[in-house]
Structure formats: structure tokens, C-alpha cells
Design a protein around this motif. Structure first.
Motif, PDB file in Angstrom:
ATOM      1  N   GLN A 115       5.093  -4.260  -3.849  1.00 27.50           N
ATOM      2  CA  GLN A 115       3.725  -4.946  -4.203  1.00 27.50           C
ATOM      3  C   GLN A 115       3.780  -4.940  -5.623  1.00 27.50           C
ATOM      4  OE1 GLN A 115       0.865  -4.236  -1.656  1.00 27.50           O
ATOM      5  NE2 GLN A 115       1.889  -4.868   0.175  1.00 27.50           N
ATOM      6  N   THR A 116       2.997  -5.742  -6.016  1.00 25.10           N
ATOM      7  CA  THR A 116       2.573  -5.999  -7.440  1.00 25.10           C
ATOM      8  C   THR A 116       0.962  -5.738  -7.735  1.00 25.10           C
ATOM      9  OG1 THR A 116       2.396  -8.137  -7.735  1.00 25.10           O
ATOM     10  CG2 THR A 116       4.553  -7.129  -8.396  1.00 25.10           C
ATOM     11  N   VAL A 117       0.743  -5.009  -8.833  1.00 22.45           N
ATOM     12  CA  VAL A 117      -0.749  -5.221  -9.002  1.00 22.45           C
ATOM     13  C   VAL A 117      -0.724  -5.528 -10.411  1.00 22.45           C
ATOM     14  CG1 VAL A 117      -0.660  -2.508  -9.430  1.00 22.45           C
ATOM     15  CG2 VAL A 117      -2.875  -3.610  -8.974  1.00 22.45           C
ATOM     16  N   ALA A 152       4.984  -3.331 -10.726  1.00 23.39           N
ATOM     17  CA  ALA A 152       5.444  -3.393  -9.278  1.00 23.39           C
ATOM     18  C   ALA A 152       5.748  -2.108  -8.660  1.00 23.39           C
ATOM     19  CB  ALA A 152       6.718  -4.230  -9.585  1.00 23.39           C
ATOM     20  N   TYR A 153       5.287  -1.957  -7.350  1.00 24.45           N
ATOM     21  CA  TYR A 153       5.584  -0.410  -7.105  1.00 24.45           C
ATOM     22  C   TYR A 153       6.307  -0.693  -5.465  1.00 24.45           C
ATOM     23  CZ  TYR A 153       1.202  -1.346  -4.835  1.00 24.45           C
ATOM     24  OH  TYR A 153       0.074  -1.673  -4.017  1.00 24.45           O
ATOM     25  N   LYS A 178      -5.015 -10.632  -2.907  1.00 24.30           N
ATOM     26  CA  LYS A 178      -5.660 -10.510  -4.462  1.00 24.30           C
ATOM     27  C   LYS A 178      -5.855 -11.897  -5.010  1.00 24.30           C
ATOM     28  CE  LYS A 178      -4.762  -5.937  -5.149  1.00 24.30           C
ATOM     29  NZ  LYS A 178      -4.537  -5.785  -3.680  1.00 24.30           N
ATOM     30  N   GLU A 179      -7.028 -11.771  -5.704  1.00 23.87           N
ATOM     31  CA  GLU A 179      -7.255 -13.233  -6.172  1.00 23.87           C
ATOM     32  C   GLU A 179      -7.102 -13.531  -7.599  1.00 23.87           C
ATOM     33  OE1 GLU A 179     -11.496 -12.878  -3.676  1.00 23.87           O
ATOM     34  OE2 GLU A 179     -11.361 -12.961  -5.714  1.00 23.87           O
ATOM     35  N   GLY A 180      -6.592 -12.483  -8.283  1.00 18.04           N
ATOM     36  CA  GLY A 180      -6.329 -12.825  -9.744  1.00 18.04           C
ATOM     37  C   GLY A 180      -5.046 -13.417  -9.994  1.00 18.04           C
ATOM     38  N   GLY A 181      -4.360 -13.713  -8.808  1.00 22.43           N
ATOM     39  CA  GLY A 181      -3.017 -14.595  -9.235  1.00 22.43           C
ATOM     40  C   GLY A 181      -1.878 -13.399  -9.543  1.00 22.43           C
ATOM     41  N   VAL A 182      -0.774 -13.771  -9.712  1.00 23.36           N
ATOM     42  CA  VAL A 182       0.374 -13.015  -9.832  1.00 23.36           C
ATOM     43  C   VAL A 182       1.142 -13.384 -11.038  1.00 23.36           C
ATOM     44  CG1 VAL A 182       1.668 -14.349  -7.953  1.00 23.36           C
ATOM     45  CG2 VAL A 182       2.635 -12.163  -8.971  1.00 23.36           C
TER      46      VAL A 182
END
Lengths: 218, 545
Positions: B169-171, B188-189, B333-337
């Protein structure tokens, strides 16, 4: 200018309320605090340094970073403590909401008091649950930790949208934007309010009382 | 375009980006040291604290970061990445997360460099402080010590995420627009940490052949833009002290900055250092004194991966075998990737997507608690659908073999087969790791439901564990002197059937399995029932005597 409003929701046990609220509020304040301003001649200023501190939670599988300021931490603990007491003593279902509001002061002419114009409000809705046994508590510990992690990511996401922030004030205006009462850091002017929802769904008069107090305050 | 930027602004911006990159690395690495970090606020600005944040500088980390950057700055198409991985005391390692600082082409021409960009970079660093405590690797790093250590690696160039397994997953930590591009910081974890959980509870030595070096050429031959780090052995102690936070001439000359910074020298009392070879990671032990950390030694090691063949330490090559671009999954997540496609840096299509997805709940936080519910997926084992047509890439095969073998093959089975088998001397040597190893030839059947079934089962247990055991048991097992007309069963069959204790029914994951809470609730009822029938029980006991 519209006030930006964000709502976070968590369900947790009563003994976790303090730490969870502190974790979220401190995370927000970390982003909304700067070093102390030191104004110099010609309208320039320098900014002090903000330190950070890791804090582990005892009842939640979670750690968070807060500003290294004992004064700020004390103020947060006091507010959160009041909220938690109200939550547990109200006899309600344990549903309540604590709000961290950042505002700017706008000087008004006498006899009117200064206007407080909020520009960002963070509301944390809390739902207290009771658990039957130790195994459920253990699971809750971890789940709440994960939830808080998600909330921190939400907070960071909102803050990094870089939406409205008050302009950096001149020396005479700094108290209208920042809380300069602390010795080591300078958060934006903020206030913490809370309201407890009783079992009927109507909010108790705490908020009303506060509104009246604020209006009468000179 | 830079034409709109004044030379002073350009210079300032470059400086900001450079120090932001260095501070980013410091924050990430310090967050993985395993200790609580505490720095003091100071109302009097010293000017030495970039971005008005008290972030200490570990000299080695700064040194490594500068080496990785090699005079360049993160820019469009040039990312600075910090990779955090875990290495066990047995030598296995696993990549946990990759932090990526890069820039995209979206420019914000109107933004003020010396003011807005600086403040937003400061905000981004604070966000990084917060987010580094939230990813799963933080908890793992706090518990590091005897069983495993956390390592870091800094590289510059294209981000590589293949080592994070499937379902990573990414944050996004945040982004800051500048006149030359938008700086983005993301992480990315890995979510699939079942390797860790199974490892913790299996203390037996790895089976023979678990570390097989199939390398025929230098593993980093195709690294290209990657910058190897120094190799340090434990034997050498040149006592090199790195320069501390120098750059006294690098002062942020904005209207709100202060007098030139004071020197802040961090002395490193013991540093292991050797001339660099083409290794990826470093082994380093550092005593840090005079800083905000506690006085005790913290082992902050970066492992060394020697390029030569035959080294038993060679455990993980994350940089190779990039596969198709990974889709980054951000849950809700709303912020997009930020799209960070992984470009294959070499031609060989490697096995990709080897790690079958594990439920995100099986993450670090739950590792010490209940292994049974966490060992659902054979992490790092080959999933059959992911096998490419080309021969399995040697490097990745090694990595997954090592771990997969450990996870796949239950320890007691393994040791029994290899060491404790009474008739091992007579067993034929046709036990071929290569053929039986699931890593090389993945089974067509789906992964085992529960590795516990695999480790505690006998042949009589429910079917999902069958293939697992059969893969490992020798086919031509002929125990000596085993023919016995009295027994209706062959000794070998008998041994195979009963070498493992039968699976405990309480550990089987059936739909009908009750939770412990329910069990406890029904206990009083059961006890009452037994008390009623106590006479029957007494009679039964007497018959036994």
C-alpha cells in the motif's frame, strides 16, 4: 472566506479516550504550531525551533509525535480530561464530540469585543463502547491503533492541501493570529470545545453555556 | 521553466530542496532506529535548524545521503528513495517500505520561494514525522534487537517497489509546489508480513539448502544508476569521524531567518568503515553521544550484500527483476496516488507478484500475539499464477526460496526429514530440493489455508494440508528392518502418518469454530452437565484400573 471543517470519527473504550484524543489533537497541533517569532527591525522576523517528541500510548497500540512543549501538552491534557469526564459522567451512551478550532481575532471597536473568526475546525466524534472480556480489549487495542493511524493519514492529507492559512502577521497583529502565551512554541490561536450527546440525541447545554460565556467575555 | 525564476530564488530553491532531502532521510532513518525520539523546542532561533524544526543530523546518514545524491538534486525523473528492510539473525531479510522523494512537472510559478515554499517544506517534514510512526515498520523497528534488525538503504533514480510484495500500500505524505515542479513525498509499504510471524515462532535452524546462491554474475551488474553504499566490516575500526552538521555557509537567507548558524558537531565515537565495494548496504554500529538519544548503544545496522558468489549472507536483492509497473493501491484515500511506475531496468521479465496477498490485518501489530490467525498466506511463496514463462529469475528465486522454504516447509517436518529421521542414513538421496521445492515449481493448487495445518497435521487431517506434506516427504522411504507380519501397516507408512501430532481441533480454522469468549461462556453449562453425570465418569475410570 469559509471555515474549513473536518470531522474524524473513532469508536473506542473509555480508558482509551484520553490517549486517542491527545494523539489526534497533538498531530494537528504539530502542523499548526511554529517556533516563537522574534521581530527585528524593518519588519523582518526570525522563527524559533520546534522540537518533536515521540509518545507511546498505554492503552492503544499506537505512538504519535507531538510538539516538545510541556505547556502545550498540559493544556491539551486538561481539555481532554474535561471532555472525558463529561463523556463518562453524562450518563449518555458515551457519544460525544470534541472540537479543535483555529481562529483569528478581528479587532472591533469599542464596546464590541473582538470577533473570533474560525478558519479551520477539526471535530472528533467519539463513540465509547464497553467490552466484555480481555480478548476483546486486546483486539480493540490494536484496531483502535490502526484506526488512529488512518486518522493521522487523513489529517496529514488535509493539511497538505495547503488551503487557507492566515497571513503572517506584523508584530502588532501577531496576537490576533498566534497564541503567544507559550514560552517555547507558538501555535495558531485555537480553542477546544466539546459537546456530549445524551441518549435522546439532543446535545446537552454545555455548548450553549460556552457560547454565552464567549459572548459575554470582554 | 527556470527563466521566470530569479537567480537568487533558483539558488535558494536548490538549497531548500537539497536540505529537505537530507532532513527527510534523517527523519525516516531516525524513526526506524527503534527508540523514541525527543528534541527540544527552542524559542531562540539558532539558524542551524533547517525548516525551523529540531531534527538532529546523524553524520553517517547525512554522508550516505550525500553520496547517494552525488551532487544531484531530486528532480523530475530523479527520485531519492530510502528503503527500509528487516534482517533476521538467521540472515533472512525482507523489504518493508520505500520512501520516495521526487518531483513532477506541475509547476507553481507564482509561489514565493523564500517564504511559502520554505514553510510548506517545513510542514511536509512535520507530516513525515507523523506518518513515519504510522506505517507498520515503525512497530517492527521499535521491537528490533535480538531477533532482527532494521536496515536502510538510500538510492537515487528510479523507485523500485518489487521487493514489497503483492498488495503493498502507499501513503502520500504530501506535496509542495515550486516554480520548477511539485515535490512529492510518499511511502510504499509492505502489508504482507506473514514471513515475520512464522519466523518468530520457529526457532529451528533453516533446512539445508535454504540459502542457495544461484548467482552467476554480480547481482548489481545492472544497477546502472544505483549508487552502492560503503561496505563496513566488524573487524575494521578506522575510527573515522564524519563531519557534523556543517554547511555553515548554507544559511537560508530569507527575511525571517536569523544570524549564521552555530557549529553543531556530532562526534561519532566508534565507526566501522572500510573502502567501499559495490555493495548495496552497510553494516554499521554507531554510538551516538551528545545527542538527544539515550546513551545506550543502539545497533543501527545496514546489512552488506557482497557481490560474490557463495556468500551465505546474500539474502535479498531488491533491485532486480523489476516487473510490470505496479499498480499502487491506496485504500479509500481521496488524495490520489502518485503514479510511480516501476520501469524494468533490465530485459528479463522476472517473476512478479509472487507474494499472494495476505489480508492487511496480518500486519506487524499482531505478530507477537496469535500466530494461528496470521499465518494464513504463504507469503513470499510463489503463487502459481504469477509464474512467468521464462525460467525463474535466479536472484529472486533465491530470495523467495529462502523465505518461502522456511514458511512453506513446517519446521518439524523439515528437521525430521533432514536430521531427526531415524532412518535417514538409509533414505535414498533422491530428495531433490529443486523439484520438490514449491518456489521453483509452484503447485497448481492454491496456497494452504493455514500453515498451522501444515505444521501440525498428519495425513489424516483435512485435505488442504495434504499436498504440503506430500511435497516434502520422501517418496521412496524404505526404513530398514521394517517388514513385520504382525503389524497390518508398513512401518514407513506408520511413521509418516504419525510423525506429526494430529492437529488440535481448537486450532483448526473451521467455520464452526467458536471464539474463546463463546467457549468460556459455555463452560459453566458444560461443567454443570458433567457434574450431573459424575457417576458415569467414576464408573468409567474404575474400568480402566
Amino acid at each position: 472566506m469559509n471555515c474549513r471543517s473536518e470531522v474524524l470519527e473513532v469508536s473506542l473504550e473509555s480508558r482509551q479516550v484520553d490517549e486517542a484524543m491527545l494523539a489526534l489533537l497533538h498531530t494537528i497541533l504539530l502542523h499548526r504550531s511554529t517556533g516563537k517569532f522574534h521581530y527585528k527591525k524593518e519588519g523582518t522576523y526570525s522563527i524559533g525551533t520546534v522540537g518533536s517528541q515521540d509518545t507511546d500510548c498505554d492503552y492503544i497500540d499506537f505512538s504519535f509525535v507531538r510538539v516538545s512543549s510541556e505547556e502545550l501538552d498540559r493544556a491539551m491534557r486538561k481539555s481532554v480530561g474535561e471532555f472525558k469526564d463529561a463523556l463518562c459522567n453524562s450518563g449518555s451512551d458515551g457519544v460525544g464530540q470534541i472540537s479543535l478550532e483555529f481562529y483569528q481575532k478581528k479587532k472591533s471597536r469599542w464596546p464590541f469585543s473582538d470577533e473570533c473568526i474560525p478558519w479551520e475546525v477539526w471535530s472528533i466524534k467519539v463513540n465509547v463502547v464497553s467490552l466484555a472480556n480481555e480478548q476483546e480489549r486486546q483486539i480493540c487495542r490494536e484496531k483502535v491503533g490502526e484506526k488512529l493511524g488512518e486518522k493521522v493519514i487523513n489529517i496529514v492529507e488535509v493539511i497538505n492541501r495547503h488551503e487557507y492559512l492566515p497571513k503572517m502577521p506584523t508584530q502588532s497583529e501577531v496576537d490576533n493570529v498566534f497564541d503567544t502565551s507559550l514560552k517555547d512554541v507558538q501555535p495558531y490561536l485555537y480553542k477546544i470545545t466539546y459537546q456530549i450527546t445524551d441518549s435522546l440525541g439532543t446535545s446537552v447545554s454545555t455548548t450553549m453555556r460556552r457560547l454565552i460565556k464567549d459572548t459575554l467575555a470582554l | 521553466m527556470d527563466s521566470d525564476l530569479s537567480p537568487q530564488d533558483k539558488k535558494d530553491l536548490d538549497k531548500f530542496i537539497k536540505f529537505f532531502a537530507l532532513k527527510t532521510v534523517q527523519v525516516i532513518v531516525q524513526a526506524r532506529l527503534g527508540e523514541k525520539i525527543c528534541t527540544r523546542s527552542s524559542s531562540s532561533p539558532t539558524g542551524a535548524d533547517w525548516f525551523n524544526l529540531a531534527i538532529k543530523d546523524i553524520p553517517e546518514v547525512t554522508h550516505e545521503a550525500k553520496k547517494a545524491l552525488a551532487g544531484q538534486l531530486p528532480g523530475i525523473g530523479r527520485s531519492m528513495c530510502v528503503e527500509i528492510s528487516l534482517k533476521t539473525s538467521e540472515g533472512d531479510s525482507m523489504e518493508l517500505e520505500t520512501w520516495c522523494l521526487d518531483m513532477n512537472e506541475k509547476c507553481d510559478k507564482d509561489i514565493k520561494v523564500s517564504y511559502t515554499v520554505y514553510n510548506r517544506l517545513s510542514l511536509l517534514l512535520k507530516s513525515l514525522l507523523a506518518i513515519t510512526r504510522v506505517t507498520p515498520a515503525y512497530k517492527l523497528s521499535r521491537k528490533q534487537g535480538h531477533d532482527y534488525v532494521i536496515l536502510y538503504r538510500i538510492y537515487f533514480g528510479e523507485v523500485q517497489l518489487t521487493g514489497l510484495g503483492e498488495g503493498f500500500q502507499t501513503v502520500r505524505v504530501g506535496l509542495v509546489g515550486t516554480p520548477v515542479g511539485t515535490i512529492t513525498l510518499s511511502c510504499a509499504y509492505r502489508t504482507n508480513l506473514a514471513f515475520m510471524s512464522s519466523r518468530q515462532f520457529e526457532r529451528t535452524a533453516p533446512i539445508m539448502g535454504i540459502i542457495i546462491d544461484h548467482f552467476v554474475d554480480r547481482p548489481f551488474a545492472n544497477m546502472g544508476h544505483m549508487h552502492p553504499c560503503n561496505y563496513r566490516t566488524a573487524d575494521e575500526d578506522e575510527g573515522v569521524t564524519y563531519p557534523g552538521v556543517e554547511d555553515s555557509q548554507e544559511v537560508c537567507t530569507t527575511s525571517f531567518s536569523t544570524s549564521p548558524p552555530s557549529q553543531c558537531v556530532c562526534t561519532v565515537s566508534k565507526v566501522h568503515f572500510q573502502t567501499p565495494k559495490s555493495a548495496v548496504m552497510d553494516t554499521l554500529k554507531v554510538h551516538i553521544t551528545g545527542l538527544a538519544f539515550s546513551d545506550q548503544l543502539y545497533s543501527f545496522r545496514l546489512s552488506y550484500h557482497p557481490p560474490a558468489l557463495g556468500s551465505a549472507d546474500l539474502c535479498y536483492q531488491p533491485v532486480f527483476n523489476t516487473a510490470q509497473p505496479h499498480q499502487m493501491v491506496i485504500p479509500g484515500k481521496e488524495g490520489g496516488v502518485p503514479q510511480a511506475p516501476v520501469q524494468p531496468s533490465h530485459g528479463t521479465p522476472a517473476d512478479h507478484g509472487r507474494m499472494p496477498t495476505c489480508t492487511p490485518s496480518s500486519m506487524a501489530r499482531h505478530i507477537p500475539a496469535t500466530p494461528s490467525s496470521r499465518e494464513e498466506a504463504e507469503t513470499l511463496s510463489q503463487s502459481s499464477e504469477a509464474k512467468s514463462n521464462s525460467p525463474p529469475d535466479i536472484l529472486e528465486t533465491t530470495f523467495t526460496r529462502k523465505v518461502g522454504a522456511f514458511v512453506n516447509k513446517p519446521a518439524n517436518q523439515v528437521t525430521t526429514a533432514c536430521l531427526d529421521l531415524p532412518f535417514a542414513a538409509f533414505a535414498p538421496k533422491n530428495f531433490d530440493m529443486e523439484e520438490n521445492d514449491l518456489m521453483v515449481n509452484p503447485p497448481d493448487s492454491p496456497v494452504v489455508e493455514s500453515p498451522l495445518q501444515g505444521s501440525l497435521h498428519s495425513d489424516d487431517s483435512t485435505g488442504s494440508s495434504g499436498p504440503l506434506q506430500d511435497d516434502f516427504v520422501m517418496v521412496d522411504f524404505k526404513p530398514a528392518f521394517s517388514k513385520d507380519d504382525l503389524l497390518p501397516i508398513d512401518l514407513g507408512t506408520f511413521y509418516r502418518e504419525f510423525q506429526n501430532p494430529p492437529q488440535l481441533s481448537s486450532l483448526s480454522i473451521d467455520v464452526s469454530a467458536q471464539s474463546m469468549a463463546e467457549d468460556l461462556d459455555t463452560l459453566p453449562v458444560k461443567l454443570a452437565l458433567y457434574e450431573q453425570k459424575i457417576d458415569e465418569f467414576d464408573a468409567f475410570v474404575e474400568t480402566l484400573q
